[in-house]
Scaffold this motif. Structure first.
Motif, PDB file in Angstrom:
ATOM      1  N   PHE A 130      -9.235  13.359   4.144  1.00 60.59           N
ATOM      2  CA  PHE A 130      -9.716  12.247   2.910  1.00 60.59           C
ATOM      3  C   PHE A 130     -11.001  12.682   2.237  1.00 60.59           C
ATOM      4  O   PHE A 130     -11.981  13.302   3.102  1.00 60.59           O
ATOM      5  CB  PHE A 130      -9.732  10.967   3.254  1.00 60.59           C
ATOM      6  N   GLU A 159     -12.583   8.517  -1.184  1.00 60.78           N
ATOM      7  CA  GLU A 159     -11.261   7.921  -0.486  1.00 60.78           C
ATOM      8  C   GLU A 159     -11.548   7.218   0.682  1.00 60.78           C
ATOM      9  O   GLU A 159     -10.521   6.949   1.477  1.00 60.78           O
ATOM     10  CB  GLU A 159     -10.209   8.966  -0.361  1.00 60.78           C
ATOM     11  N   SER A 198     -11.959   3.968   1.692  1.00 64.49           N
ATOM     12  CA  SER A 198     -11.335   3.101   1.939  1.00 64.49           C
ATOM     13  C   SER A 198      -9.688   3.085   2.303  1.00 64.49           C
ATOM     14  O   SER A 198      -8.966   2.562   3.066  1.00 64.49           O
ATOM     15  CB  SER A 198     -11.442   1.847   0.699  1.00 64.49           C
ATOM     16  N   GLU A 199      -9.372   4.341   1.618  1.00 65.23           N
ATOM     17  CA  GLU A 199      -7.726   4.621   1.743  1.00 65.23           C
ATOM     18  C   GLU A 199      -7.985   5.321   3.177  1.00 65.23           C
ATOM     19  O   GLU A 199      -6.763   4.789   3.793  1.00 65.23           O
ATOM     20  CB  GLU A 199      -7.433   5.564   0.983  1.00 65.23           C
ATOM     21  N   GLU A 215      -7.833   2.353   5.672  1.00 64.15           N
ATOM     22  CA  GLU A 215      -6.560   1.587   5.399  1.00 64.15           C
ATOM     23  C   GLU A 215      -5.680   2.214   6.352  1.00 64.15           C
ATOM     24  O   GLU A 215      -4.761   1.791   7.037  1.00 64.15           O
ATOM     25  CB  GLU A 215      -6.266   1.461   4.038  1.00 64.15           C
ATOM     26  N   TRP A 216      -5.419   3.521   6.143  1.00 68.62           N
ATOM     27  CA  TRP A 216      -4.345   4.563   6.663  1.00 68.62           C
ATOM     28  C   TRP A 216      -4.653   4.399   8.146  1.00 68.62           C
ATOM     29  O   TRP A 216      -3.596   4.281   9.063  1.00 68.62           O
ATOM     30  CB  TRP A 216      -4.422   5.885   6.255  1.00 68.62           C
TER      31      TRP A 216
END
Length: 130
Positions: A106, A110, A112-113, A116-117
């Protein structure tokens, strides 16, 4: 320097790398957290936020990191590496072919993504993708 990221779910180890990363950093910050996570749940969900060039890792740090990876080879579940170094992102994406778990790169934008992932459990991942 390696610092533990404190605000993640307990099933995820998060490490923030800045400046020079030494063998002592890997031995005192990363390895104890990984060992504790494996002992507690038998698998590793790992977030690395890399805000330093990979060339800032000393040879001793690389060697200990490799040894830790091999020692826990079958325990890797998810690896998220966050970096603005395109080569690091590409290598992380390709790494999934070499370890039993999943890995994904990432960009720093990114983060926060990535959290989350790496935090999502498999049944949550399936539900979110519907």
């Amino acid at each position: 320097m390696l610092q533990f990221i404190n605000d993640l779910e307990p099933h995820v180890v998060g490490i923030h790398a800045t400046g020079e990363v030494t063998k002592q950093d890997v031995e005192t910050v990363l390895m104890p957290r990984i060992d504790e996570l494996v002992a507690r749940q038998g698998e590793i969900n790992y977030l690395l936020v890399l805000e330093t060039d990979v060339q800032n890792w000393t040879a001793g740090a690389w060697w200990d990191d490799i040894k830790m990876g091999l020692k826990n080879f079958t325990k890797w579940n998810k690896i998220a590496v966050v970096s603005n170094q395109k080569g690091v992102q590409w290598f992380t994406d390709a790494f999934r072919f070499f370890v039993p778990g999943k890995s994904k790169g990432f960009a720093l934008s990114e983060l926060s993504e990535a959290v989350e992932w790496v935090t999502a459990k498999e049944n949550e991942t399936i539900e979110q993708s519907k």
